[in-house]
Design an enzyme around this catalytic site. Structure first.
Site, mmCIF file in Angstrom:
data_model
loop_
_atom_site.group_PDB
_atom_site.id
_atom_site.type_symbol
_atom_site.label_atom_id
_atom_site.label_comp_id
_atom_site.label_asym_id
_atom_site.label_seq_id
_atom_site.Cartn_x
_atom_site.Cartn_y
_atom_site.Cartn_z
ATOM 1 N N CYS A 2 5.899 -3.759 5.123
ATOM 2 C CA CYS A 2 7.288 -4.569 4.444
ATOM 3 C C CYS A 2 7.860 -3.603 3.730
ATOM 4 O O CYS A 2 7.386 -2.400 3.076
ATOM 5 C CB CYS A 2 6.728 -5.475 4.120
ATOM 6 S SG CYS A 2 6.214 -7.396 4.454
ATOM 7 N N LYS A 585 1.544 0.637 9.655
ATOM 8 C CA LYS A 585 1.302 2.323 9.101
ATOM 9 C C LYS A 585 0.969 1.488 8.033
ATOM 10 O O LYS A 585 -1.029 2.432 7.272
ATOM 11 C CB LYS A 585 2.271 2.852 9.046
ATOM 12 C CG LYS A 585 1.421 4.505 8.956
ATOM 13 C CD LYS A 585 0.725 5.064 9.933
ATOM 14 C CE LYS A 585 0.022 6.220 9.167
ATOM 15 N NZ LYS A 585 -0.839 6.518 10.395
#
Ligand code: AGP
Length: 590
Positions: A2, A585
């Site tokens: 997030c 990622k």
């Protein structure tokens, strides 16, 4: 995971805030949202999907000098608008990165077994309640209630929230999830990483664990876990981050192409005397542990092979497993942690654990100023610059180069410069090479449900990474296996439809690999061979011809074609390799 952006200032921050949020999309793209003040009221815009979609939702005149934004990678609670953040409840808008582990203590009874509700959604209700208890509303009284609730919470968090009755103010807190403050032009920003702030801020301050505070356009207060006010020492933003990313259609493709240069840059930047000094007092009896996740772990597996020549005791452990099997970590160990982002929660936790046990810690990290980079005793930078595509490619090449240089530092024959020069020479020669027949391999595998990657020794270790890459962007199930294991069970899957990709770069194992190919061929299986050797290559249905090099350097030769195979297969199947489904990622939750 997030990404969080928040800003408060004297001008309209929405357009810039949305751009900054876009730079955090690599942390998750399940949903996105912003909340902001307008005329003393909190408003929000949220959507399922990424920031481009959010921008469409915000394509009307929003003018606000206070905003918070979020891009989500779901951990608890389904992907839906209710769980999309900012969470809006009563008079609060809140964004959170991390996990509230004891959130069920905060949930209503009917929510106890409801897996669709997010931890943040439940937790926010309690913050609402805490703030309702207030007889007198001020920045400091709100902050106290917030802090009390955090003291009763377990887990990790970077949080920002807006409170209706203090419309010029953002409250924030950080524990085990990254959060950075940035000084902009007539505004202060908060972000999940320095990179998100790099286009608009001159200076940054990395919040420390358990710090919390509030910020308005005129004031900034930060407190430590004991409630003492902290001085803020701003530092200059890392210049590398200001460079704009490659403007190609597909970022993964550009990054694969940049892999060789990343490895060369890493070697150029490697400080042999600094590292050798650190390693000077190590005896061959010292226990070395290498840990990381995913690709970083795979790079560590290869390093074991290099380091084992000097250290009989090298263990490579997934960071999540390191945490489970940590009994042997003590002051006699050297723990090497590998990470592209420097923020991966599992790896970060291992660094803390190793430090608690007084082991020496060494980080191979690609992001300067990241949490892991700041924590380890000695840092070796992987010079791949910021990597944007979810699949790690150039960072892997940089990690391999750093680990090879590290292993050459402990070379008792003191031949490290010779070895590294030879690697540089090989890397330079790879820059001009075209690898043929990968398109044919793509056609052969694109419709398969499942394939094998087979190799022995070093080739098997590279296969692990090749398999991960292909899996994550093309959604084909790939199993990497030591070739010798095939006949102990897995050969049962071989039939005329089954494809095995055989890696054979090692002189030492080439004859054995020929036997393995025969075993597959005589059962009708299809074989693709990645090899420099004619006699092995000719046995395959497709031979991807590689250049020959010393066995120990072969991972540098093999990695590029395997990365390209993954990328081309994803493209051929119509998938976006830059943003594979379900992934993010940077994995900042355990
Ligand atoms: C691989 O392509 C992934 N990006 C993933 O396995 C990654 O290597 C892993 O999550 C570790 O991340 P880190 O290097 O940032 O710590």
């Amino acid at each position: 995971m997030c990404g969080i952006i928040a800003g408060v200032g004297e001008v309209n921050l929405i357009p810039t805030g949305l751009e900054m949020l876009k730079n955090l999309e690599y942390r998750g793209y399940d949903s996105a949202g912003i909340a902001y003040f307008e005329k003393g009221e909190i408003f929000a815009q949220k959507c399922i999907g990424g920031v481009d979609k959010l921008k469409e939702c915000c394509a009307f005149n929003i003018d606000s000098n206070v905003m918070i934004g979020h891009t989500r990678w779901a951990t608890h609670g389904k992907v839906c608008l209710q769980n999309a953040q900012p969470i809006i409840q009563n008079n609060i808008a809140l964004v959170h990165n991390g996990i509230f582990e004891n959130y069920k203590e905060f949930a209503y009874e009917f929510e106890q077994n409801d897996l669709t509700v997010s931890d943040t959604f439940c937790w926010t209700k309690y913050l609402v309640k805490k703030l309702e208890e207030l007889a007198f509303i001020s920045e400091e009284s709100v902050l106290q209630q917030f802090k009390q609730l955090l003291d009763n919470s377990r887990g990790s968090w970077a949080i920002c929230f807006l409170y209706k009755y203090l419309p010029n103010c953002i409250f924030f807190a950080k524990k085990d999830s990254p959060m950075v403050l940035g000084l902009g032009d007539r505004c202060i920003w908060i972000g999940s990483d320095e990179y998100a702030l790099s286009q608009v801020c001159r200076k940054v301050y990395h919040l420390e664990n358990s710090q919390y505070g509030w910020v308005s356009s005129k004031n900034l207060r930060v407190y430590d876990k004991f409630g003492r006010e902290c001085d803020i020492f701003w530092s200059k933003i890392c210049n590398d981050l200001k460079e704009s990313k490659t403007q190609n259609d597909c970022i993964m493709e550009s990054e694969i192409e940049e892999g060789i240069d990343s490895a060369i840059q890493t070697l150029e930047n490697f400080d042999f005397s600094y590292v050798s000094k650190f390693l000077k007092n190590i005896s061959p009896k010292t226990k070395l542990y290498i840990s990381g996740c995913g690709t970083a772990h795979n790079a560590g597996k290869i390093a074991k092979f290099w380091l084992n020549k000097h250290f009989p005791f090298v263990e490579v452990e997934y960071a999540s497993e390191f945490l489970v099997n940590q009994q042997n970590i003590d002051s006699n160990c050297i723990c090497i942690f590998v990470s592209q982002s420097g923020e991966t929660a599992d790896t970060l936790k291992c660094v803390n654990l190793a430090k608690e046990r007084q082991a020496k810690t060494l980080g191979i990290v690609n992001m300067e100023n990241s949490s892991i980079a700041n924590l380890v005793d000695i840092l070796i930078l992987g010079k791949s610059q910021k990597e944007y595509a979810v699949a790690a490619t150039k960072s892997y090449m940089a990690q391999l180069a750093a680990l090879y240089a590290l292993s050459s530092c402990v070379d008792i024959e003191k031949s490290h410069l010779r070895k590294v020069d030879r690697l540089k020479e090989l890397l330079l020669s790879l820059k001009n090479i075209t690898i043929e027949r990968i398109d044919d391999v793509v056609e052969l595998i694109k419709d398969r449900q499942s394939i094998y990657y087979l190799g022995r020794g070093m080739d098997y270790l590279v296969a692990l990474e090749g398999a991960l890459k292909l899996k994550e962007v093309s959604y084909i199930h790939v199993e990497a296996m030591p070739a010798g294991e095939l006949k102990h069970g897995s050969i049962a899957l071989i039939d005329s439809d089954f494809v095995s990709i055989v890696l054979s770069t090692q002189n030492a194992t080439k004859e054995k690999m020929k036997t393995c190919i025969s075993e597959i061929k005589c059962r009708g299986g299809k074989v693709v061979v990645f090899s420099p050797f004619v006699d092995v290559g000719q046995m395959g249905d497709i031979w991807v011809k590689l250049i020959e090099c010393e066995d120990e350097l072969a991972p540098f030769v093999l990695s590029y074609p395997l990365q390209r195979l993954a990328y081309l297969t994803a493209k051929r199947k119509g998938f976006n390799p830059d943003k594979p489904r379900n992934l993010a990622k940077s994995v900042t939750v355990e």
